[in-house]
Write a protein that holds these residues in place. Structure first.
Motif: not given
Length: 411
Positions: A61-82
């Motif tokens: 995840d960065d300001q370009s949002e060109t790779q967020t189809y495979k992860e972003d900070f929100r989903t990474a955080a959810a995976a981390a807590v999981n």
């Protein structure tokens, strides 16, 4: 301000004890035996650790949002807590790489807008011609090609750039770019990135750490032959620590098949059985300091097409129960390489928050593992956006009982 008393079996690297802790305002304020009637009590099958930290992830995840189809900070955080992880450090090989004050601050602002519950520390990138930021951050240097464009073609170029980073905290992806070039036409991924690439880069990284008085870290270590080099460097007084990944502890080349080669590909690649056993032994004896996943979320289609990396945040804690129950690691050892050491790495950048210990003044983030309740990894239970795990179908001997983040229970 409300307070919470938790009772159970607690673990720091130097001791394991049964008692109570009191949390208030997101901080551990008291540790003792009888602090009052507990609000929560964890049974004898559970271990309460300071919140675990993964200091090597790729949130994509960065300001370009060109790779967020495979992860972003929100989903990474959810995976981390999981997976029982309360703090992570995110790598800089983004389409818009954070390499100077402006690009780093822009990524920080983008992260803040995501409003994630966990602590995310951002690495800055070192690339050809870059210079240190005006404020303290951890840095990452990619010696050779990885995912993204932030890498060096020769070690001499890296040396020239590192001259400007004297005294900084620099993590190294240890693969010699010139040797990678020599092997690029080999038949398999493992042969294209052989052990000699990591050994050569290890020697060079240790030279740079000494030459420029760096606080150095070697990422995702995988070659047994390199461990004596690391021990010798420490004996000389060099400030160097090392990561190891779940995949280099659990899998080796004997696990590769024609069918799984795509999603079992990573940089550095899987090594021989002897290397895997050497990594387990080095984690036991303290040569390796961190269990760091190199969480690299790609779609299965991308992995099948030859992009390297595996997602591991969702399964961090369950994997730790395998280390404890089947590989002989004590709870105190786990507290060191999953909590205290990662906390020590990020704490210079997270003030006033302090991670990694169950002690007054530290953040009230906790990871509670249950060693009596096995977990089978299933795709439908994953939180990572890429939606898969190399451990699907594996039954680990324990589970995540609870996760607390700054005093609030999240699982």
């Amino acid at each position: 301000m409300s307070s919470t008393i938790i009772a159970g079996r607690f673990v720091n690297p130097e001791r394991e004890w049964t008692g109570q802790i009191r949390l208030e305002g997101g901080t551990i304020v008291e540790v003792g035996e009888q602090l009052g009637s507990p609000d929560v009590e964890f049974g004898e099958d559970c271990y309460v650790f300071a919140g675990m930290g993964d200091i090597h992830i790729h949130a994509r995840d960065d300001q370009s949002e060109t790779q967020t189809y495979k992860e972003d900070f929100r989903t990474a955080a959810a995976a981390a807590v999981n997976g029982g992880v309360v703090q992570v450090a995110d790598m800089p090989n983004n389409p818009v790489a954070p390499i100077d004050d402006a690009s780093y601050r822009a990524k920080q602002q983008h992260l803040a807008a995501r409003n994630v519950p966990i602590q995310v520390t951002l690495y800055a990138g070192i690339g050809p011609g870059t210079r240190p930021l005006s404020f303290a951050v951890p840095y990452k240097a990619y010696m050779g090609p990885s995912v993204g464009d932030l890498f060096f073609s020769t070690l001499a170029d890296l040396d020239e750039t590192l001259a400007h980073y004297r005294g900084q905290c620099v993590s190294f992806h240890c693969e010699d770019p010139e040797l990678l070039e020599q092997h690029k036409s080999a038949a398999t991924h493992e042969q294209r990135r052989p052990a000699e690439c990591e050994l050569s880069a290890t020697r060079f990284a240790l030279q740079m750490i000494e030459k420029y008085e760096l606080r150095g870290k070697l990422c995702h270590y995988s070659v047994g032959e390199g461990l004596p080099l690391i021990r010798a460097a420490r004996a000389k007084g060099l400030d160097v620590t090392c990561e190891v990944t779940p995949h280099h502890l659990y899998y080796d080349v004997s696990d590769l098949t024609d069918e799984n080669r795509g999603w079992m590909q990573m940089n550095p690649p899987l090594r021989d059985i002897a290397d895997r056993k050497a990594m387990l032994a080095a984690l036991h004896d303290g040569t390796l300091d961190y269990l760091a996943t190199d969480h690299a979320p790609h779609t299965l289609e991308e992995n099948a097409a030859g992009i390297s990396g595996q997602p591991h945040l969702d399964t961090y804690g369950e994997f730790v129960t395998w280390l404890m129950a089947e590989q002989g690691f004590t709870a105190r050892q786990v507290a060191a390489f999953c909590a205290e050491n990662p906390g020590r790495f990020v704490n210079p950048y997270t003030a006033p928050l302090k991670f990694g210990r169950i002690e007054p003044g530290y953040v009230a983030s906790l990871t509670v593992l249950n060693l009596a309740r096995p977990t089978t990894i299933r795709r439908e239970n994953l939180k990572t956006k890429c939606g898969w795990s190399p451990f699907e179908g594996v039954t680990f001997p324990g589970s995540i009982e609870a996760v607390y983040i700054r005093g609030e229970r999240h699982k």
